[in-house]
Design an enzyme around this catalytic site. Structure first.
Site, PDB file in Angstrom:
ATOM      1  N   ASP A 180       0.887  -1.173   0.000  1.00 52.41           N
ATOM      2  CA  ASP A 180       0.000   0.000   0.000  1.00 52.41           C
ATOM      3  C   ASP A 180       0.919   1.216   0.000  1.00 52.41           C
ATOM      4  O   ASP A 180       2.081   1.132   0.417  1.00 52.41           O
ATOM      5  CB  ASP A 180      -0.891   0.027   1.251  1.00 52.41           C
ATOM      6  CG  ASP A 180      -2.100   0.939   1.074  1.00 52.41           C
ATOM      7  OD1 ASP A 180      -3.210   0.427   0.873  1.00 52.41           O
ATOM      8  OD2 ASP A 180      -1.925   2.180   1.116  1.00 52.41           O
TER       9      ASP A 180
ATOM     10  N   ASP B 128       4.185   3.006  -4.005  1.00 60.18           N
ATOM     11  CA  ASP B 128       3.277   3.921  -4.685  1.00 60.18           C
ATOM     12  C   ASP B 128       3.107   3.413  -6.109  1.00 60.18           C
ATOM     13  O   ASP B 128       4.041   3.449  -6.910  1.00 60.18           O
ATOM     14  CB  ASP B 128       3.863   5.340  -4.684  1.00 60.18           C
ATOM     15  CG  ASP B 128       2.939   6.317  -5.386  1.00 60.18           C
ATOM     16  OD1 ASP B 128       1.948   5.882  -6.014  1.00 60.18           O
ATOM     17  OD2 ASP B 128       3.209   7.531  -5.299  1.00 60.18           O
TER      18      ASP B 128
ATOM     19  N   ASP C  34      -7.876  -3.601  -5.039  1.00 54.20           N
ATOM     20  CA  ASP C  34      -9.035  -3.015  -4.348  1.00 54.20           C
ATOM     21  C   ASP C  34      -8.763  -1.510  -4.362  1.00 54.20           C
ATOM     22  O   ASP C  34      -8.142  -0.961  -3.459  1.00 54.20           O
ATOM     23  CB  ASP C  34      -9.077  -3.579  -2.922  1.00 54.20           C
ATOM     24  CG  ASP C  34     -10.327  -3.188  -2.171  1.00 54.20           C
ATOM     25  OD1 ASP C  34     -11.255  -2.636  -2.794  1.00 54.20           O
ATOM     26  OD2 ASP C  34     -10.370  -3.423  -0.946  1.00 54.20           O
TER      27      ASP C  34
ATOM     28  N   CYS D 235     -15.559   0.282  -4.161  1.00 51.05           N
ATOM     29  CA  CYS D 235     -16.820   0.440  -3.416  1.00 51.05           C
ATOM     30  C   CYS D 235     -17.470   1.712  -3.930  1.00 51.05           C
ATOM     31  O   CYS D 235     -17.884   2.568  -3.157  1.00 51.05           O
ATOM     32  CB  CYS D 235     -16.614   0.418  -1.908  1.00 51.05           C
ATOM     33  SG  CYS D 235     -15.373   1.538  -1.300  1.00 51.05           S
TER      34      CYS D 235
HETATM   35  C1  LIG Z   1     -10.154   0.727  -0.931  1.00 51.70           C
HETATM   36  S1  LIG Z   1      -8.701   0.929  -0.047  1.00 51.70           S
HETATM   37  C2  LIG Z   1      -8.145  -0.726   0.196  1.00 51.70           C
HETATM   38  C3  LIG Z   1      -8.917  -1.490   1.251  1.00 51.70           C
HETATM   39  C4  LIG Z   1      -8.359  -2.848   1.584  1.00 51.70           C
HETATM   40  N1  LIG Z   1      -8.003  -3.634   0.446  1.00 51.70           N
HETATM   41  C5  LIG Z   1      -9.300  -3.644   2.474  1.00 51.70           C
HETATM   42  O1  LIG Z   1      -9.867  -4.669   2.045  1.00 51.70           O
HETATM   43  O2  LIG Z   1      -9.494  -3.238   3.628  1.00 51.70           O
HETATM   44  C6  LIG Z   1      -7.585   1.556  -1.250  1.00 51.70           C
HETATM   45  C7  LIG Z   1      -6.152   1.668  -0.798  1.00 51.70           C
HETATM   46  O3  LIG Z   1      -5.393   2.140  -1.912  1.00 51.70           O
HETATM   47  C8  LIG Z   1      -4.276   2.839  -1.395  1.00 51.70           C
HETATM   48  N2  LIG Z   1      -3.692   3.691  -2.443  1.00 51.70           N
HETATM   49  C9  LIG Z   1      -4.126   4.887  -2.885  1.00 51.70           C
HETATM   50  N3  LIG Z   1      -3.299   5.379  -3.821  1.00 51.70           N
HETATM   51  C10 LIG Z   1      -2.316   4.462  -3.985  1.00 51.70           C
HETATM   52  C11 LIG Z   1      -1.145   4.408  -4.794  1.00 51.70           C
HETATM   53  N4  LIG Z   1      -0.837   5.398  -5.619  1.00 51.70           N
HETATM   54  N5  LIG Z   1      -0.349   3.314  -4.687  1.00 51.70           N
HETATM   55  C12 LIG Z   1      -0.668   2.314  -3.840  1.00 51.70           C
HETATM   56  N6  LIG Z   1      -1.758   2.311  -3.047  1.00 51.70           N
HETATM   57  C13 LIG Z   1      -2.570   3.379  -3.113  1.00 51.70           C
HETATM   58  C14 LIG Z   1      -4.856   3.625  -0.227  1.00 51.70           C
HETATM   59  O4  LIG Z   1      -3.837   3.937   0.693  1.00 51.70           O
HETATM   60  C15 LIG Z   1      -5.894   2.658   0.333  1.00 51.70           C
HETATM   61  O5  LIG Z   1      -5.385   1.970   1.441  1.00 51.70           O
END
Ligand SMILES: C[S@@+](CC[C@H](N)C(=O)[O-])C[C@H]1O[C@@H](n2cnc3c(N)ncnc32)[C@H](O)[C@@H]1O
Length: 387
Positions: free
Chosen positions: A241, A268, A288, A341
């Protein structure tokens, strides 16, 4: 508390709330700073604020207290002082189903349009039944937990003994009213995951095989990885993440669930990650994706008022970039599971079309999981195969 005082408190909180924090966090801080409020005052204030935001932009031309009365009448089957004062002709009808109460409100307020509850409804996926979706905002979603069959049976019994209204869904899931304090009601040692029902259903799309190597690339605190592991404990796993802080939380949850062997990286996915990933090749990727969260606004109704439209495009672009970036680490003929979501086409079907056209992925199946019919979140899931 007299109705005037309830109204003053409601107006005071509403004036101070600017949508920057989630409403529940704002209220915690507000109550801490206003210690003179007793527990009953706090309960009423929370009920009023949440009901009020469930109205979205409906009846925006009316004064806030009339809107509060309408909202509270629609959201609850017990009468509040405000609804009693402002809607005296409807006091006997408070126990009716939401659809019937909506008809009464439409009669009383011809300006009431259900579409105004969710002002961006023209942008939602076509598979969504708009009427049911819009109506669902007047019902608080449930709390769902997932565990193994035996624990679910035991927990069901214990909660029923405490007179909690609990319902089994299949053999691994329980639904109960939001706000049930599970950690206080259950003895230590019972392992369960709090996970929305629709989120649990995305697991049907994973289909992991023994000894597969999977990557949960937006793992946050690991909800989807834990689901994957419950379906197939014999997998290898990389979780990543962009936010390192959420991954700390994940360690704790994995430990409790007995998920011991995994790799973890802060990545990232908008950057080039070759230095970290050059020799990785996965049998499955769960994406996700970061999204508007619009399928969960039944839990955070303040978003109906505070979400800014331009963010839909922002998320859509982000999703396309992240998905295109991770595909290179997927083996040929293996699945990428894309999840949001969100209820917006731009984050769901449009991303699917983009990825099919540009990312070397073939869509196997997709679904809009209609949580609004089950007091759950609404989610989108697509299973692609790398060509
Ligand atoms: C919908 S949430 C994930 C929820 C998780 N999979 C769960 O089941 O609880 C989306 C995630 O994407 C991450 N995110 C956002 N931008 C990102 C990036 N550029 N690279 C990697 N992760 C990223 C956020 O930090 C967040 O934790």
């Amino acid at each position: 508390m007299r109705v005037d005082q309830q109204i003053r408190t409601f107006e005071q909180i509403l004036k101070n709330y600017d949508g920057k924090l989630p409403l529940h966090r704002f209220l915690v801080t507000y109550y801490k700073a206003n210690k003179q409020m007793g527990s009953s005052d706090r309960r009423w204030a929370s009920r009023y604020l949440y009901s009020y935001f469930r109205l979205g932009e409906a009846l925006i031309g009316e004064d806030p207290v009339t809107r509060l009365a309408v909202a509270d009448f629609l959201c609850h089957d017990t009468l509040s002082l405000v609804a009693e004062q402002k809607l005296p002709t409807l006091t006997e009808e408070v126990g009716l189903p939401v659809a019937a109460k909506l008809a009464l409100i439409e009669d009383l307020f011809p300006a009431f349009k259900i579409g105004d509850v969710f002002k961006l409804h023209a942008k939602i996926s076509e598979k969504i039944d708009k009427d049911l979706f819009l109506q669902s905002f007047f019902t608080q979603p449930d709390l769902f937990i997932r565990s193994d069959e035996q624990s679910i049976r035991d927990i069901h019994q214990m909660l029923s003994a405490e007179e909690i209204e609990v319902k089994s869904i299949g053999s691994h899931t329980l639904a109960m009213p939001n706000g049930v304090k599970l950690e206080q009601l259950l003895p230590q040692g019972y392992h369960y995951q709090v996970q929305d029902l629709s989120s649990q259903k995305t697991g049907d799309y994973f289909q992991p095989q023994q000894y597969d190597y999977w990557w949960d690339c937006c793992a946050a605190s690991g909800g989807k990885s834990l689901l994957l592991h419950s379906l197939q404990p014999k997998i290898q796993l990389l979780v990543s993440d962009v936010r390192e802080s959420s991954l700390h939380n994940l360690d704790e949850r994995f430990h409790q669930a007995g998920l011991k062997k995994y790799q973890k990286k802060a990545l990232d996915l908008l950057q080039n990650n070759e230095a970290d990933l050059h020799d990785y090749e996965f049998d499955g990727i769960i994406l996700d994706a970061p999204c508007s969260g619009s399928g969960t606004w039944g839990r955070t109704p303040e978003m109906l008022s505070f979400f800014e439209d331009f963010k839909i495009e922002y998320f859509s672009k982000l999703q396309k970039s992240i998905a295109s970036n991770v595909v290179q680490y997927l083996k040929k003929d293996k699945p990428l599971i894309y999840i949001t979501c969100s209820v917006f086409k731009a984050e769901n079907e449009e991303v699917v079309a983009f990825l099919e056209a540009n990312a070397g992925l073939k869509l196997e199946k997709m679904d809009l999981i209609q949580g609004y019919t089950e007091k759950a979140d609404t989610m989108f899931v697509a299973r692609f195969i790398k060509v």
